[in-house]
Design an enzyme around this catalytic site. Structure first.
Site, PDB file in Angstrom:
ATOM      1  N   LYS A 280       0.864  -1.186   0.000  1.00 52.48           N
ATOM      2  CA  LYS A 280       0.000   0.000   0.000  1.00 52.48           C
ATOM      3  C   LYS A 280       0.898   1.233   0.000  1.00 52.48           C
ATOM      4  O   LYS A 280       1.863   1.288   0.758  1.00 52.48           O
ATOM      5  CB  LYS A 280      -0.848  -0.064   1.279  1.00 52.48           C
ATOM      6  CG  LYS A 280      -2.211   0.525   1.174  1.00 52.48           C
ATOM      7  CD  LYS A 280      -3.083   0.104   2.346  1.00 52.48           C
ATOM      8  CE  LYS A 280      -4.378   0.877   2.335  1.00 52.48           C
ATOM      9  NZ  LYS A 280      -5.357   0.341   3.268  1.00 52.48           N
ATOM     10  N   GLU A 364     -19.449  -5.381  11.118  1.00 50.99           N
ATOM     11  CA  GLU A 364     -20.372  -4.599  11.932  1.00 50.99           C
ATOM     12  C   GLU A 364     -21.412  -5.467  12.624  1.00 50.99           C
ATOM     13  O   GLU A 364     -21.795  -5.206  13.776  1.00 50.99           O
ATOM     14  CB  GLU A 364     -21.069  -3.535  11.070  1.00 50.99           C
ATOM     15  CG  GLU A 364     -20.150  -2.390  10.634  1.00 50.99           C
ATOM     16  CD  GLU A 364     -19.243  -2.718   9.458  1.00 50.99           C
ATOM     17  OE1 GLU A 364     -19.404  -3.800   8.849  1.00 50.99           O
ATOM     18  OE2 GLU A 364     -18.360  -1.893   9.133  1.00 50.99           O
ATOM     19  N   ARG A 392     -25.513  -2.197   8.140  1.00 51.41           N
ATOM     20  CA  ARG A 392     -25.217  -3.626   8.079  1.00 51.41           C
ATOM     21  C   ARG A 392     -25.779  -4.399   9.273  1.00 51.41           C
ATOM     22  O   ARG A 392     -26.079  -5.574   9.174  1.00 51.41           O
ATOM     23  CB  ARG A 392     -23.696  -3.829   8.117  1.00 51.41           C
ATOM     24  CG  ARG A 392     -22.981  -3.693   6.839  1.00 51.41           C
ATOM     25  CD  ARG A 392     -23.198  -4.957   6.010  1.00 51.41           C
ATOM     26  NE  ARG A 392     -22.767  -4.734   4.646  1.00 51.41           N
ATOM     27  CZ  ARG A 392     -21.516  -4.877   4.230  1.00 51.41           C
ATOM     28  NH1 ARG A 392     -20.584  -5.272   5.065  1.00 51.41           N
ATOM     29  NH2 ARG A 392     -21.210  -4.646   2.986  1.00 51.41           N
TER      30      ARG A 392
HETATM   31  C1  LIG Z   1     -18.987  -2.252   5.738  1.00 53.41           C
HETATM   32  C2  LIG Z   1     -17.804  -1.324   5.753  1.00 53.41           C
HETATM   33  N1  LIG Z   1     -17.183  -1.045   6.924  1.00 53.41           N
HETATM   34  C3  LIG Z   1     -16.123  -0.204   6.940  1.00 53.41           C
HETATM   35  C4  LIG Z   1     -15.662   0.360   5.797  1.00 53.41           C
HETATM   36  C5  LIG Z   1     -14.515   1.354   5.830  1.00 53.41           C
HETATM   37  N2  LIG Z   1     -13.361   0.901   5.050  1.00 53.41           N
HETATM   38  C6  LIG Z   1     -13.122   1.359   3.822  1.00 53.41           C
HETATM   39  S1  LIG Z   1     -11.786   0.687   3.124  1.00 53.41           S
HETATM   40  C7  LIG Z   1     -11.448  -0.209   4.510  1.00 53.41           C
HETATM   41  C8  LIG Z   1     -10.241  -1.078   4.573  1.00 53.41           C
HETATM   42  C9  LIG Z   1     -10.144  -1.920   3.377  1.00 53.41           C
HETATM   43  O1  LIG Z   1      -9.000  -2.704   3.463  1.00 53.41           O
HETATM   44  P1  LIG Z   1      -8.689  -3.725   2.302  1.00 53.41           P
HETATM   45  O2  LIG Z   1      -9.969  -4.325   1.806  1.00 53.41           O
HETATM   46  O3  LIG Z   1      -7.649  -4.649   2.777  1.00 53.41           O
HETATM   47  O4  LIG Z   1      -8.174  -2.787   1.135  1.00 53.41           O
HETATM   48  P2  LIG Z   1      -6.881  -1.853   1.082  1.00 53.41           P
HETATM   49  O5  LIG Z   1      -7.361  -0.456   1.345  1.00 53.41           O
HETATM   50  O6  LIG Z   1      -5.905  -2.314   2.125  1.00 53.41           O
HETATM   51  O7  LIG Z   1      -6.376  -2.016  -0.289  1.00 53.41           O
HETATM   52  C10 LIG Z   1     -12.422   0.017   5.490  1.00 53.41           C
HETATM   53  C11 LIG Z   1     -12.423  -0.582   6.822  1.00 53.41           C
HETATM   54  C12 LIG Z   1     -16.348   0.047   4.613  1.00 53.41           C
HETATM   55  N3  LIG Z   1     -15.996   0.589   3.444  1.00 53.41           N
HETATM   56  N4  LIG Z   1     -17.395  -0.804   4.624  1.00 53.41           N
END
Ligand SMILES: Cc1ncc(C[n+]2csc(CCOP(=O)(O)OP(=O)(O)O)c2C)c(N)n1
Length: 629
Positions: A280, A364, A392
Site C-alpha cells: 500500500k 459490523e 449492516r
Molecule cells: C462495511 C464497511 N465497513 C467499513 C468500511 C470502511 N473501510 C473502507 S476501506 C477499509 C479497509 C479496506 O481494506 P482492504 O480491503 O484490505 O483494502 P486496502 O485499502 O488495504 O487495499 C475500510 C475498513 C467500509 N468501506 N465498509
C-alpha cells in the site's frame, strides 16, 4: 503527464504494450495519482498499491464484456484512469466530477458499484451464475483486499462459490493493511503464508521461469504460463477447503508474472483464488511511512506528503476524549470498532484502556452481537460505527440488542451528509432505521458539549441507545468541565415564541436559529427548540406548542422520509393536532457526492427553503389574528 499514459484511451490500448512499456506506464500512473490526488484528496495509498495489478487485469481481460469488480472500490482509481476517464480524473470526488468509487452510471466498465466492504465476492458470484444460466462465456473477476476477508459476507460467498459455478476468479489483494493494520486470525493466517520460507523459495524460482519466458515469441504461451503459475503454487488449505483452487502468493508488482498468471487462470475450469502481495502506498515514501494517513486523505503536498495542520477538534475526537474519561470513572465501559479506529477516534482510546478496546475487523454485525454478549454480563459496550456502516447491523440491533433490552450504546459518527465520499457513505438513514425499534433511545447533540452530556446520559440507561453526530469539526462552543446527565425525552427550549416552533435536530439547530432570526425580522415570534431526543420525543413540548403556533418547522441532516420531521408529524397527529409541519431534510433519492453546503442548497436543505414554505402558513395566521383583534 507522461506520453505513454496520454496514449491510453481504453484497455485495448494496453494490449499493444511490451512489458517494459507496461512498467513505464505503471510509473507514469503513480506520478499522475500522486500529483492529481494532492489537489483533490482521495484514496492514494490503496491505489498506489494496485497499479500493476490493475494494468495486468486490463491487459488480459476485456471489460466491459468481462466483469471486473473491486471490493469497496476505493482502489479503483487506476481502473478509472485506464477505462477512458483519465481526462476527467482531476475531477474525482469534486462536485459534478467522477465519483471516488465504482459507479454503474458513470461508466460501462464499472459493472458493479460499491463503497461498503465485503460485497465483491457475492456480487461476482451472482454475475458468474447469471452468465452460466444464459450460456455466456465472459470472465468474472473479483478483487478484494485482505481486510475484506474479515467480513462475514465474503465468507458467506466463499461457502457458496464452488457449488454454484465452475468459473470465477477471486484476487486477494494482500497488503496486510485494512485502514489500520488488519486484525484477527485471518490476518495472521495470510501473514503466515506470506512469511513462509518455502514460499520465498518457490517465489524466486517462479520469477526465474518467467524471466526465461520473457521477451520470447512463445507459441505455447498457455502451457508455459501454466508452468510458471504452478511454480508459484502454495496450497492454502483454507481456500482449497472452500473449493477454490489457490494460487500464490505472487508479487503483485511484477507485471509479466501477473499477466502470465491471469492468462493461465483464464483457462481453468474451476473457481480460483489468486493471492497477490502488494504494498500500500508503493512509490511514495510518505504513504509508505504513514499507511493509515494515506489510506484516504484530503489535499497534501505532492513532494513531502504534508497536510494542513489539524484545526479545530472533530466530533470524533470529542467522542473519544469523552469516552476515555467516562471509562476512567466506570470500568464496565468497553469500546468496540469495526476496523475504524482512526475514523471513529477510538485510536485515542486504545492507549488509555487497552484491555477495554476491541477492533473486530470489518464486521459490523459481529461487533453488535459481540457488544450484546458483553452487555448480558454487565459491561457497558459502546459500538462506535459510522451511520452508513451500521446499516449492516440492523438485525442484530433489533433481534439481539433491543429485543433483549441490552444497554449497548451506538455512537454513530458521520451521521448526515458525508460530502465528497458520496451516496455510499452519506449517513442519511439511521433515524429511519432506528426509531421504529422498541426500547431504543435516539439522541442528536446540538454541539460537542452536548455530545459529552449525551454519552454520560447513555451510560445511565438500562436500554439501548444511539447518538448521531456529524462528520467534521465541532461547533466551537465552551465546554463544561464535567458532562451532565440529561433528562430523557426532554427537549431544550432555546428561545420561546408563539407564531412558529422551529425544531433543529443536532447541529441543524444553527439553521433553525437563522430561520428564527429571519422570521423575527418579518414580525413573527419564533420558538427555537433543540429536540435532543428523536426518541422518546418530547410530546409535552409538542402539545404545548401545538396549542399556540401556526406551524412547526423541522430541520434534520437525514432523509425526510421516516426521519425526525416525520416523527414530529406522527406525534402531532397522535395528539390530535392539525398544525402543519414544514419538514426540511434530504429528499427521497440518493444524493450525489459534492460539497455539503452546495448540495444542501441544491436539494432544498436550506433556511431559504424553510422560509419559503413557512411564510405562507404564517401569513394566514396573521390575517386571522388581525381579524380577531
Ligand atoms: C462495511 C464497511 N465497513 C467499513 C468500511 C470502511 N473501510 C473502507 S476501506 C477499509 C479497509 C479496506 O481494506 P482492504 O480491503 O484490505 O483494502 P486496502 O485499502 O488495504 O487495499 C475500510 C475498513 C467500509 N468501506 N465498509
Amino acid at each position: 503527464m507522461g506520453t505513454l499514459l496520454e496514449s491510453i484511451h481504453s484497455p485495448a490500448d494496453l494490449k499493444r504494450l511490451s512489458n517494459a512499456q507496461m512498467a513505464e506506464l505503471a510509473e507514469e500512473i503513480r506520478a499522475f495519482l500522486i500529483q492529481t490526488l494532492s489537489k483533490t484528496g482521495g484514496h492514494l495509498g490503496p491505489n498506489l498499491g494496485v497499479v500493476e495489478l490493475t494494468l495486468a487485469l486490463h491487459s488480459v481481460f476485456n471489460t466491459p464484456k468481462d466483469k471486473l469488480l473491486f471490493d469497496v472500490s476505493h482502489q479503483a482509481y487506476v481502473h478509472k484512469i485506464l477505462t477512458g476517464r483519465r481526462d476527467r480524473f482531476e475531477t474525482i470526488r469534486q462536485p459534478g466530477g467522477l465519483n471516488g468509487f465504482m459507479l454503474r452510471t458513470e461508466c460501462e466498465h464499472d459493472c458493479y458499484g460499491a463503497g461498503h466492504a465485503g460485497t465483491a465476492l457475492s456480487a461476482a458470484l451472482g454475475m458468474a451464475v447469471a452468465r452460466d444460466l444464459s450460456g455466456g462465456s465472459e470472465h468474472v473477476i473479483a478483487v478484494a483486499g485482505d481486510a475484506a476477508f474479515t467480513n462475514g459476507i465474503s465468507f458467506e460467498a466463499l461457502n457458496n462459490i464452488a457449488e454454484q459455478t465452475k468459473r470465477l476468479i477471486v484476487v486477494l489483494n494482500d497488503n496486510e493493511w485494512s485502514i489500520d493494520r488488519n486484525v484477527g486470525a485471518i490476518a495472521r493466517y495470510f501473514h503466515r503464508i506470506v512469511t513462509n520460507e518455502h514460499y520465498q523459495h518457490l517465489h524466486s524460482s517462479a520469477e526465474r521461469i518467467l524471466e526465461r519466458l520473457g521477451g520470447k515469441r512463445v507459441l505455447k504461451v498457455a502451457r508455459r504460463a501454466e508452468e510458471a503459475a504452478k511454480g508459484i503454487l502454495w496450497p492454502s488449505m483454507l481456500f482449497e477447503e472452500f473449493g477454490l483452487q489457490y494460487f500464490g502468493p505472487i508479487d503483485g508488482h511484477n507485471i509479466p508474472l501477473l499477466v502470465e498468471t491471469f492468462k493461465f487462470l483464464k483457462t481453468i475450469d474451476r473457481p480460483v483464488l489468486l493471492h497477490v502481495l502488494t504494498q500500500k502506498g508503493r512509490g511514495f515514501q510518505p504513504a509508505l511511512d504513514g499507511q493509515k494517513k494515506f489510506h484516504g486523505l484530503g489535499p497534501y503536498d505532492p513532494e513531502t506528503g504534508q497536510t494542513k495542520p489539524a484545526g479545530q477538534l472533530t466530533y470524533s475526537e470529542v467522542f473519544a476524549n469523552t469516552l476515555v474519561e467516562l471509562a476512567r470513572q466506570d470500568d464496565r465501559i468497553v469500546a468496540i470498532t469495526a476496523a475504524m479506529p482512526n475514523g471513529t477516534g477510538l485510536d485515542h482510546f486504545r492507549p488509555h484502556h487497552p484491555r477495554r478496546y476491541f477492533d473486530v475487523g470489518i464486521a459490523e454485525e459481529h461487533a453488535v452481537l459481540f457488544a450484546a454478549g458483553m452487555a448480558t454480563q454487565g459491561y457497558k459496550p459502546v459500538c462506535a460505527i459510522y451511520s452508513t456502516f451500521l446499516q449492516r447491523a440492523f438485525d442484530p440491533i433489533v433481534h439481539d440488542v433491543a429485543l433483549q433490552k441490552l444497554p449497548v450504546v451506538f455512537c454513530m459518527d458521520r451521521a448526515g451528509l458525508s460530502g465528497d465520499d458520496g451516496p455510499t457513505h452519506h449517513g442519511l438513514f439511521d433515524i429511519a432505521y432506528l426509531r421504529g425499534i422498541p426500547e431504543m433511545v435516539l439522541m442528536a447533540p446540538k454541539d460537542e458539549d452536548e455530545l459529552a452530556d449525551m454519552m454520560k446520559t447513555a451510560f445511565t440507561l438500562d436500554s439501548p441507545c444511539a447518538i448521531r453526530y456529524p462528520r467534521g469539526t465541532v461547533e466551537g462552543v465552551a465546554r463544561k468541565s464535567e458532562p451532565r446527565v440529561l433528562p430523557v425525552g426532554k427537549a431544550e427550549v432555546v428561545v420561546d415564541g408563539s407564531d412558529v416552533a422551529i425544531l433543529g435536530l443536532g447541529p441543524m439547530l444553527r439553521m433553525g436559529a437563522e430561520l428564527a432570526e429571519r422570521l423575527e425580522r418579518a414580525g413573527y415570534t419564533a420558538a427555537l427548540i433543540n429536540p435532543r431526543f428523536v426518541k422518546p420525543l418530547d410530546r409535552d413540548m409538542l402539545e404545548r406548542y401545538a396549542a399556540r403556533v401556526a406551524a412547526f418547522v423541522t430541520f434534520e441532516d437525514h432523509v425526510k422520509m421516516g426521519g425526525f420531521g416525520s416523527a414530529v408529524a406522527e406525534a402531532l397527529q397522535d395528539i390530535g393536532s392539525t398544525v402543519p409541519v414544514v419538514r426540511i431534510g434530504w429528499p427521497d433519492r440518493f444524493v450525489e457526492h459534492g460539497k455539503v453546503d452546495a448540495l444542501r442548497m441544491r436539494h432544498g436543505v436550506s433556511v431559504e427553503e424553510a422560509e419559503n414554505q413557512v411564510l405562507p402558513l404564517l401569513a394566514h395566521r396573521k390575517r386571522r389574528t388581525l381579524v380577531a383583534s
